[in-house]
Write an enzyme that holds these catalytic residues in place. Structure first.
Site, short mmCIF file in Angstrom:
data_model
loop_
_atom_site.label_atom_id
_atom_site.label_comp_id
_atom_site.label_asym_id
_atom_site.label_seq_id
_atom_site.Cartn_x
_atom_site.Cartn_y
_atom_site.Cartn_z
N LYS A 1 -6.97 51.26 39.73
CA LYS A 1 -6.00 52.28 40.11
C LYS A 1 -6.14 53.51 39.22
N TYR B 1 6.23 43.89 37.38
CA TYR B 1 5.44 44.65 38.36
C TYR B 1 6.31 45.26 39.44
N HIS C 1 7.69 37.90 35.01
CA HIS C 1 6.48 38.71 35.06
C HIS C 1 6.32 39.47 36.37
N HIS D 1 2.12 34.12 29.40
CA HIS D 1 1.76 34.98 28.27
C HIS D 1 2.97 35.43 27.46
N HIS D 2 4.17 35.15 27.97
CA HIS D 2 5.36 35.45 27.16
C HIS D 2 5.71 34.28 26.26
N SER E 1 0.36 57.97 43.31
CA SER E 1 -0.66 58.12 44.34
C SER E 1 -0.27 59.10 45.43
N ARG F 1 11.37 42.01 16.40
CA ARG F 1 12.27 42.74 17.28
C ARG F 1 13.65 42.10 17.23
N HIS G 1 21.63 46.77 27.19
CA HIS G 1 20.63 47.82 27.37
C HIS G 1 19.47 47.30 28.21
N SER H 1 21.76 41.35 46.55
CA SER H 1 21.49 42.74 46.91
C SER H 1 19.99 43.01 46.99
N SER H 2 19.25 42.55 45.99
CA SER H 2 17.81 42.83 45.99
C SER H 2 17.10 42.17 47.15
N THR I 1 -5.69 46.99 37.79
CA THR I 1 -4.94 48.13 37.27
C THR I 1 -5.91 49.23 36.86
N ASP J 1 15.71 55.30 60.91
CA ASP J 1 16.57 54.89 59.81
C ASP J 1 15.98 53.60 59.29
N TRP K 1 17.95 40.23 26.93
CA TRP K 1 17.90 40.29 28.41
C TRP K 1 17.18 39.08 28.97
N GLU L 1 8.60 40.45 38.05
CA GLU L 1 9.63 41.47 37.92
C GLU L 1 9.08 42.73 37.25
C1 HEA Z 1 13.38 50.60 32.00
C2 HEA Z 1 13.64 50.07 30.93
C3 HEA Z 1 14.00 50.69 29.63
C4 HEA Z 1 14.19 52.00 29.27
C5 HEA Z 1 14.08 53.23 30.12
C6 HEA Z 1 14.53 52.00 27.88
C7 HEA Z 1 14.83 53.15 27.15
C8 HEA Z 1 15.09 53.17 25.80
N1 HEA Z 1 15.08 52.08 24.95
FE1 HEA Z 1 14.88 50.14 25.50
N2 HEA Z 1 14.66 48.21 26.06
C9 HEA Z 1 14.38 47.74 27.32
C10 HEA Z 1 14.16 48.51 28.45
C11 HEA Z 1 14.25 49.90 28.46
N3 HEA Z 1 14.55 50.71 27.42
C12 HEA Z 1 14.33 46.31 27.33
C13 HEA Z 1 14.05 45.43 28.53
C14 HEA Z 1 14.57 45.91 26.02
C15 HEA Z 1 14.58 44.51 25.47
C16 HEA Z 1 15.95 43.98 25.31
C17 HEA Z 1 15.91 42.68 24.64
O1 HEA Z 1 15.23 42.53 23.61
O2 HEA Z 1 16.54 41.77 25.15
C18 HEA Z 1 14.75 47.13 25.25
C19 HEA Z 1 14.97 47.15 23.87
C20 HEA Z 1 15.06 48.30 23.12
C21 HEA Z 1 15.05 48.33 21.70
C22 HEA Z 1 14.75 47.14 20.86
C23 HEA Z 1 15.82 46.69 20.04
C24 HEA Z 1 15.38 45.52 19.24
O3 HEA Z 1 14.50 44.75 19.64
O4 HEA Z 1 15.97 45.37 18.15
C25 HEA Z 1 15.18 49.64 21.32
C26 HEA Z 1 15.21 50.11 19.93
O5 HEA Z 1 14.91 51.17 19.62
C27 HEA Z 1 15.26 50.41 22.52
C28 HEA Z 1 15.38 51.78 22.55
C29 HEA Z 1 15.31 52.54 23.71
C30 HEA Z 1 15.49 53.97 23.73
C31 HEA Z 1 15.76 54.84 22.54
C32 HEA Z 1 15.37 54.34 25.04
C33 HEA Z 1 15.48 55.75 25.53
O6 HEA Z 1 14.34 56.04 26.25
C34 HEA Z 1 16.72 55.96 26.33
C35 HEA Z 1 16.79 57.43 26.67
C36 HEA Z 1 17.90 57.72 27.60
C37 HEA Z 1 19.09 58.12 27.23
C38 HEA Z 1 19.45 58.20 25.80
C39 HEA Z 1 20.12 58.47 28.20
C40 HEA Z 1 20.57 59.86 27.99
C41 HEA Z 1 21.99 59.90 27.76
C42 HEA Z 1 22.56 60.42 26.71
C43 HEA Z 1 21.87 60.93 25.51
C44 HEA Z 1 24.00 60.51 26.69
C45 HEA Z 1 24.54 59.89 25.50
C46 HEA Z 1 25.85 59.53 25.78
C47 HEA Z 1 26.76 59.42 24.85
C48 HEA Z 1 26.44 59.71 23.44
C49 HEA Z 1 28.10 59.01 25.25
N4 HEA Z 1 15.19 49.58 23.60
C1 HEA Z 2 6.54 47.83 33.89
C2 HEA Z 2 6.48 46.83 33.17
C3 HEA Z 2 5.27 46.16 32.57
C4 HEA Z 2 3.94 46.26 32.91
C5 HEA Z 2 3.31 47.06 34.00
C6 HEA Z 2 3.26 45.40 31.99
C7 HEA Z 2 1.89 45.22 32.02
C8 HEA Z 2 1.21 44.29 31.24
N1 HEA Z 2 1.76 43.50 30.27
FE1 HEA Z 2 3.68 43.53 29.63
N2 HEA Z 2 5.64 43.35 29.21
C9 HEA Z 2 6.67 44.03 29.80
C10 HEA Z 2 6.57 44.93 30.82
C11 HEA Z 2 5.37 45.26 31.45
N3 HEA Z 2 4.13 44.81 31.12
C12 HEA Z 2 7.92 43.69 29.20
C13 HEA Z 2 9.29 44.22 29.59
C14 HEA Z 2 7.62 42.76 28.20
C15 HEA Z 2 8.56 42.11 27.20
C16 HEA Z 2 9.51 41.15 27.74
C17 HEA Z 2 10.39 40.64 26.66
O1 HEA Z 2 9.94 39.74 25.94
O2 HEA Z 2 11.51 41.15 26.51
C18 HEA Z 2 6.18 42.56 28.26
C19 HEA Z 2 5.51 41.67 27.43
C20 HEA Z 2 4.17 41.37 27.57
C21 HEA Z 2 3.53 40.27 26.90
C22 HEA Z 2 4.21 39.26 25.99
C23 HEA Z 2 4.20 39.70 24.60
C24 HEA Z 2 4.93 38.81 23.72
O3 HEA Z 2 6.15 38.67 23.88
O4 HEA Z 2 4.29 38.23 22.86
C25 HEA Z 2 2.21 40.31 27.27
C26 HEA Z 2 1.17 39.35 26.82
O5 HEA Z 2 0.20 39.16 27.37
C27 HEA Z 2 2.05 41.41 28.19
C28 HEA Z 2 0.86 41.76 28.81
C29 HEA Z 2 0.76 42.73 29.79
C30 HEA Z 2 -0.51 43.05 30.46
C31 HEA Z 2 -1.85 42.43 30.19
C32 HEA Z 2 -0.20 44.01 31.38
C33 HEA Z 2 -1.17 44.64 32.34
O6 HEA Z 2 -0.62 44.72 33.62
C34 HEA Z 2 -1.62 45.99 31.90
C35 HEA Z 2 -2.85 46.43 32.65
C36 HEA Z 2 -3.23 47.85 32.40
C37 HEA Z 2 -4.26 48.28 31.64
C38 HEA Z 2 -5.11 47.34 30.87
C39 HEA Z 2 -4.53 49.74 31.46
C40 HEA Z 2 -5.40 50.37 32.50
C41 HEA Z 2 -6.70 49.74 32.67
C42 HEA Z 2 -7.88 50.36 32.48
C43 HEA Z 2 -8.00 51.79 32.13
C44 HEA Z 2 -9.06 49.54 32.78
C45 HEA Z 2 -10.04 49.33 31.72
C46 HEA Z 2 -9.50 48.72 30.52
C47 HEA Z 2 -10.05 47.69 29.84
C48 HEA Z 2 -11.00 46.75 30.42
C49 HEA Z 2 -9.66 47.53 28.41
N4 HEA Z 2 3.26 42.04 28.35
CU LIG Z 3 4.50 39.56 31.55
#
Ligand code: HEA
Ligand code: HEA
Ligand SMILES: [Cu+2]
Ligand code: CUA
Lengths: 377, 542, 294
Positions: B332, B258, B254, B303-304, B269, B451, B77, B170-171, B329, B106, B142, B256
């Site tokens: 923005k 962004y 990280h 921070h991870h 925008s 989790r 997933h 590809s990317s 951020t 193109d 993942w 990634e």
């Molecule tokens: C872009 C990224 C993205 C998106 C969109 C989503 C979307 C969703 N995610 Fe996920 N998720 C991740 C990225 C994302 N996730 C990542 C990176 C992790 C961490 C993995 C890890 O820990 O390693 C994670 C982990 C994660 C967990 C954590 C599990 C755990 O830690 O134990 C859960 C649990 O609820 C969850 C739920 C969902 C759900 C309910 C949606 C829903 O929003 C999905 C909705 C969309 C659909 C459901 C599709 C519609 C299709 C159908 C309904 C058809 C059904 C078909 C049949 C029945 C055949 N996700």
């Molecule tokens: C699209 C993807 C995305 C984005 C944009 C971000 C944005 C940010 N993320 Fe997140 N992050 C993830 C995807 C993302 N993250 C994923 C997938 C994980 C889990 C990975 C895994 O373990 O599986 C993760 C995990 C993660 C962690 C690790 C947690 C842990 O495992 O313990 C942390 C810790 O610092 C973090 C921080 C942040 C911060 C500070 C931002 C900042 O960029 C956010 C900045 C934005 C704002 C703050 C809001 C707007 C700002 C204002 C309105 C200004 C004024 C506000 C104040 C001064 C308060 N992220």
């Molecule tokens: Cu990060």
């Protein structure tokens, strides 16, 4: 279209109301305060950052919702055309910086204290393996394993679930109150993480390295936590339970452990002296197997595909005895089949091997005695 | 102007025509379409996996799936959503829109473009097929931390590794193509600081891709040699360190995240000014902020890893750097609000999704900021709170962004207006369901639910049930989305050239649907927009 | 704007799909090949090896077909200055991505030297790691003795590696001379300098093989010899793979020169190859410094 703002508002109201409904209210919404000074300071930090975010959110979203309401086309047919202002940009760059500094200062001071592992009164070496903990009291030379004790019937929904479902162990870690306890975390296989929310201690256990953390716990009680780093199949079944006792009781407990250990070694000598019958060993063996081996090899010895080999009819359980003993006692390196010699007694190993060689149609009729195991150690 | 050697393809048969159209194509619009459909397909696949997880988490205890299988679902997933849904989705949008928005005939390297796309179905085929292999699919999350993925990984791990290599190729090739297109094929009268923000954000995203995809490739290469050739990069016994894997992974990981959000910023925008009928506020600061976010993203990866026992000074550095990201951020977010301020707004579906994006992404950003505080992260780390954080930035962030873009541009792609009423239903369903699914995860996380667990203790039961119900509704809302898209492709009210009254930019000067070849001569910029919204343009295809 | 340059947009091409099939076959074959030979997995009876080689052959076929088409188009004059610029930019960005690829492995090297090895020996706050887990381990670099007790010897910098440095730097110079010759349209000189470059590349590779044999048979330095061996072979091996690619590219250029391709103002393929070659050379200088010397 006029209803957009009010729909949003209603939606929000609904969410708030739903948030307050009674089932939900029963569960905690807040970060746990915990019992240590650190956990409470961390909760305070959580509240600080949460409220800053809430205030920022109210301002930003408030402005947005107001704008959506007041500046929708039906009310404001002619858009303004400003699109730049250096002073505004500078303001909303600088103000967040100041807010962030305000958050960073308490976070920094707290962190510095958390990372101060010096002057501990007591040191526990926590060694993780799939999927249990081993606690070693370095000063007292006591050590034991701690396994989850929730029966598999509860997990499989065959029995009602107990109050501490999944958060209970056979041997909890016992700690004294009001002492600075230093935790050293290590691992035998993959990365695990030892977490007790009420102490705010979460430290990864990394194979080959030792990490440190500490806690000073003022309140006696039983505290529960879990492994928080994905460590394979049974990551969900690796609870941490800590029993905190007043100092005097703790000292007594340590003394009891010493005596128990001496008794156990006496018991082991007696076990070795005795010649056990097949029936006796099979009974003990079945218990040991269900407790320790069945999560992988399944209770009927059928294994799980090629990941966990079947023991029923398996090569080793029906082959030479020596190889079987070797595999169970010392495991196979770099697989999840670990070495059981440290955890299980001679009697337990002897009986589980006897059991495996004679259960599920494995009819070797072999009886393994504890002294054979003792000799193999 | 444009030289096309093989303008007339001999039409051998319908099948051949299909093959040349879709398999051998070099047309950015076709390739964009392919990317978008791939992304959509994988969205359903990965979504179905999420459904499997949510079904199991509906109640405590094991009901439907085994722990090992849960871990496989979790891993697949996460991987598919990140690499298979959001990234190809954004690349698809880039393919369709960037040439249209900068007046290019193109993409700069059309054949390479097709190559970038066609690697992906194979790569994901390899990845998904591992579900059916002996020992099962990858099951280590993942983030595939060593040694769970090296020493203890199932045999299919190696297919996963090679799959990641292919995605990486590809990317990188795709990113090169985008950068070169932007720099080299932009219509001469458009300066860099005239470019639409979608183009700007993609330019910066492409730069990030080129910088970090090779890093990921290096990480999996070392995994492969650790697994099979006896090296000890990630093993202390040989002098390496399992944490080295995490450092390398998050140095990629990280930036990634962004990569997964910057194009979404670009989309918001584009859309907000259109429906506010007002120019984007603070164009320059938007560009600088995006660049600042990208630059900072290289120095915050730690921070991870706060709970891994890093030295104090390192933890402090990563905490401060991470917190700083809130500043650009924030700029923005404030700019978007200022764009809406005193505009003349209407709320068609793209606008609704864009507003949903801004609000819910900001909530996710706030929780990100909270995670950045090291002491507090000791409590949040690896709990459902983190899952809540990243789904807020990813689902209402990346996915809402993509959906907003689809609604916004689909009239240009198909020549038909989508069904506005259904679009609004879709939005409200999605917005409610997203919050229902992911908001309770904050609470379970704070209460102590880790989790990546297949089963949980009783105190977390209520909120998990709510999440699961929300997930079901969310899934249904996506089926509705599929229906809307198909319906729009097959027919509907004819779209005008301008499509949106407030729209501005070169893409709105070509007819709807956009003919197969556009801008064979570089257009003038800024374009003379035809403000007559009722104008019906004859449909012309080449 | 009728005098604006023409931009060539090919209509359709089979090569991308051939290429992606080729990558798939190669990847699939490679994994099966590895599994066949791995004692851990031991999947006997799969056809990993032939599939893998088929994949490589398909990749080669793809390159020939694809670049062949591009060359034909170029000869037919369908390339504009604008397209040329696209190619140049692409190559430059591609090389940046390669730089990052090498950066990871250098990162691993520095991580091992600055962080993991000292930590295992108790540096910083890691005293317990040293005392409880690896009491006998001492920090050295090169790492003669791993924590688990595997011994190895270090590769001497001033023998073969230094000779190889000289060879590679020289080849960078000769390829530049070849480029100057091409720009002045001195075909004979061009062929000679280019041929010399190819020969130097081949010599480098041969010496590298000799060095590896020396490492394995005499020094006990192998992939399995702990982090020193791991980083040593990963960096030099990955670099060696690039030199191999570069040499093949140079050879192709040589063949094209000999068949009369390239003019003094249109020879991007040649330039791209020489960029690549310089890049490989610069990487080697870093390698020599940090892997062998210090
Ligand atoms: C872009 C990224 C993205 C998106 C969109 C989503 C979307 C969703 N995610 Fe996920 N998720 C991740 C990225 C994302 N996730 C990542 C990176 C992790 C961490 C993995 C890890 O820990 O390693 C994670 C982990 C994660 C967990 C954590 C599990 C755990 O830690 O134990 C859960 C649990 O609820 C969850 C739920 C969902 C759900 C309910 C949606 C829903 O929003 C999905 C909705 C969309 C659909 C459901 C599709 C519609 C299709 C159908 C309904 C058809 C059904 C078909 C049949 C029945 C055949 N996700
Ligand atoms: C699209 C993807 C995305 C984005 C944009 C971000 C944005 C940010 N993320 Fe997140 N992050 C993830 C995807 C993302 N993250 C994923 C997938 C994980 C889990 C990975 C895994 O373990 O599986 C993760 C995990 C993660 C962690 C690790 C947690 C842990 O495992 O313990 C942390 C810790 O610092 C973090 C921080 C942040 C911060 C500070 C931002 C900042 O960029 C956010 C900045 C934005 C704002 C703050 C809001 C707007 C700002 C204002 C309105 C200004 C004024 C506000 C104040 C001064 C308060 N992220
Ligand atoms: Cu990060
Ligand atoms: Cu041990 Cu998770």
């Amino acid at each position: 279209m006029t209803s957009i703002a009010s729909t949003l508002k209603n939606g929000l109201m609904l969410m708030v109301l739903w948030g307050l409904s009674d089932t939900v209210l029963a569960a905690a919404l807040d970060m746990r305060a915990g019992v240590t000074d650190m956990s409470q300071r961390i909760q305070w930090l959580h509240h600080l950052s949460l409220w800053i975010c809430v205030v920022m959110g109210v301002l930003v979203f408030g402005a947005m919702f107001y704008s959506m309401y007041a500046h929708r086309r039906s009310k404001n047919p002619v858009p303004a055309d400003f699109h730049e202002s250096l002073s505004v940009e500078i303001a909303w760059t600088l103000i967040p910086v100041l807010i962030l500094i305000g958050m960073a200062i308490p976070a920094t001071t707290t962190l510095i204290e958390i990372e101060d592992n010096s002057d501990a009164d007591l040191t526990i070496l926590i060694t993780a393996s799939q999927w249990k903990w081993h606690y070693q009291y370095l000063e007292a030379d006591i050590g034991y394993y701690s396994n989850m004790s929730t029966p598999s019937e509860q997990i499989q929904n065959l029995e009602p679930k107990g109050e501490h479902y999944l958060l209970e162990v056979d041997n909890p870690l016992v700690l004294p109150t009001n002492k600075k306890v230093r935790f050293l975390t290590a691992s035998n296989d993959v990365i695990h993480s030892w977490w007790v929310p009420d102490f705010a201690v979460k430290q990864d256990a990394i194979p080959g390295f030792i990490n440190e953390a500490w806690a000073r716990i003022p309140v006696p009680g039983i505290y529960r936590g879990q492994c928080t780093e994905l460590c394979g199949k049974d990551h969900a079944y690796m609870p941490v339970v800590v029993e905190v006792r007043p100092e005097a009781e703790f000292d007594k407990w340590i003394e009891d452990q010493r005596i128990a250990r001496e008794l156990a070694s006496g018991q082991a000598v007696a076990d070795r002296a005795k010649t056990w019958t097949m029936a006796e060993l099979m009974e003990i063996g079945e218990r040991v197997f269900m407790e320790h081996c069945a999560t992988c090899h399944e209770s009927d010895g059928s294994g799980q595909g090629s990941t966990y080999p079947a023991l029923a009819g398996g090569d080793i359980p029906t082959g030479p005895i020596a190889a079987h003993i070797e595999r169970v006692m010392f495991g196979k390196s770099d697989t999840e089949m670990q070495s059981w010699a440290p955890q299980l007694s001679d009697l337990e190993i002897a009986s589980v091997i006897t059991y495996e060689r004679n259960a599920w149609g494995n009819a070797t009729a072999d009886v393994i005695q504890p002294r054979t195991i003792y000799a193999a150690r | 102007m444009v030289a096309r050697a093989e303008d007339v393809i001999p039409q051998r048969s319908a099948l051949w025509a299909f093959i040349t159209r879709w398999l051998l194509t070099t047309n950015h619009k076709d390739i964009g379409t392919l990317y978008l459909w791939l992304s959509f397909t994988l969205f359903f696949t990965a979504g179905a996996m999420a459904m499997a997880m949510r079904l199991e988490l509906f109640e405590p205890g094991l009901q439907f799936i085994e722990p090992l299988f849960y871990n496989q679902m979790l891993t697949m997933h996460g991987l598919l959503m990140v690499f298979g849904v959001v990234m190809p989705g954004f690349v698809g949008l880039a393919n369709w829109q960037i040439p249209l928005m900068i007046g290019a005939p193109d993409m700069a390297l059309p054949r390479l473009n097709n190559f970038s796309f066609w690697i992906l179905p194979f790569a994901f085929g390899l990845l998904i097929s591992s579900l059916f292999m002996d020992g099962g699919a990858p099951n280590f999350g993942w983030t595939f931390y060593a040694p769970l993925s090296t020493t203890y990984g199932p045999p299919s791990t190696d297919f996963f590794i090679l799959g990641v290599h292919m995605m990486g190729i590809s990317s990188v090739l795709g990113a090169i193509n985008i950068i070169v297109t932007i720099f080299n094929l932009r219509t001469p009268s458009m300066k860099l600081m005239d470019m639409p923000l979608f183009v700007w954000t993609w330019l910066i995203t492409a730069f990030l891709l080129i910088m970090v995809m090779p890093v990921l490739a290096g990480a999996v290469t070392m995994m492969l040699t650790d697994r099979h050739f006896g090296t000890s990069f990630f093993s202390a016994a040989g002098g390496g360190d399992p944490l080295m894997f995490q450092h390398i992974f998050w140095f990629f990981g990280h930036p990634e995240v962004y990569i997964l959000i910057l194009p979404g910023f670009g989309i918001a925008s584009q859309i907000i000014p259109t429906f506010a009928r007002k120019k984007l506020f603070g164009y320059h600061s938007m560009v600088y902020a995006t660049a600042a976010i990208a630059g900072l993203s290289f120095v915050v990866w730690g921070h991870h890893m706060f709970a891994t026992g890093m030295p104090l000074a390192t933890e402090l550095f990563f905490m401060y750097a991470t917190m700083l990201i809130a500043v650009p951020t924030g700029v923005k977010v404030f700019n978007w609000v200022a764009t809406m301020w005193r505009g003349s707004m209407t709320f068609e579906t793209p606008m609704l999704f864009a507003i949903g994006f801004v609000i819910l992404f900001t909530i996710g950003g706030f929780s990100g900021l909270m995670l950045a505080l090291v002491p507090a992260d000791f409590q949040y780390h690896d709990t459902m709170f983190v899952v809540a954080h990243f789904h807020y930035v990813l689902y209402p962030g990346a996915i809402f962004g993509t959906m907003a873009a689809v609604y916004y541009w689909i009239p240009k792609w198909t020549g038909h207006m989508y069904d506005e009423r259904l679009g609004k239903i879709h939005f409200w369903m999605a917005v409610i369901a997203v919050n229902l699914t992911f908001f309770p995860m904050h609470f379970t996380g704070l209460a102590g639910m880790p989790r990546r667990i297949v089963d949980y203790s009783l105190q977390f039961a209520d909120f998990n049930m709510v999440s699961s119900i929300g997930a079901g509704i969310l899934g249904l809302s996506q089926v509705l989305f599929l229906y809307i898209v198909v319906k729009t492709i097959r027919g509907g009210e004819k779209a005008t050239t301008q499509v949106w009254e407030g729209a501005d930019g070169l893409e709105w000067t070509v007819p709807s649907p956009a003919p197969r070849h556009t801008f064979e001569t570089p257009p003038e910029f800024p374009p003379v927009m035809n403000r007559d919204a009722d104008e019906r343009t004859p449909v012309s295809t080449t | 704007m009728s005098e604006a340059p023409r931009y060539h947009v090919p209509h359709s091409s089979p090569w991308p799909i051939v290429g992606s099939c080729a990558l798939f076959v190669t990847a699939f074959g490679a994994v099966n090949f590895i599994h066949q030979t791995s004692e851990k997995i031991g999947a006997e009876g799969s056809f990993g090896k032939p599939i893998f080689y088929t994949g490589l052959a398909m990749i080669a076929f793809m390159f020939f077909g694809w670049f062949g088409t591009v060359i034909r188009e170029s000869i037919r004059g369908m390339n504009s200055g604008l397209l040329d610029r696209s190619y140049r930019m692409s190559m430059a960005w591609f090389i940046l991505s390669e730089v990052m690829f090498f950066a990871v492995f250098f990162g691993a090297l520095f991580y091992a030297r600055i962080i993991s090895v000292p930590w295992l020996a108790g540096a910083g706050t890691n005293l317990e790691t040293h005392l409880l887990l690896w009491p006998d381990f001492a920090e050295t670099w090169p790492l003669f003795m791993t924590p688990s007790g595997d011994a190895t010897q270090a590769m001497e910098a001033w023998g073969l590696p230094f000779i190889n440095t000289v060879i590679l730097v020289t080849s960078s110079v000769t390829v530049t001379f070849a480029h100057w010759a091409l720009k002045k349209n001195q075909r004979i000189l061009l062929g000679a300098w280019l041929g010399l470059t190819v020969a130097l590349g081949a010599t480098f590779l041969t010496l590298q093989v000799v060095e590896y044999i020396h490492a394995y048979t005499e020094l006990g330095l192998s992939l399995g010899a702990g982090i020193y061996g791991s980083t040593f072979f990963m960096l030099t091996g990955f670099h060696g793979a690039h030199v191999t690619m570069g040499t093949i590219m140079l050879t192709v250029m040589l063949c094209r020169v000999l068949t009369g391709h390239f003019t003094s103002d249109n020879h991007f393929a040649f330039e791209a190859t020489s960029w690549y070659w310089h890049f490989v050379d610069v990487i080697w200088l870093f390698l020599f410094t940090f892997v062998y010397w210090f």
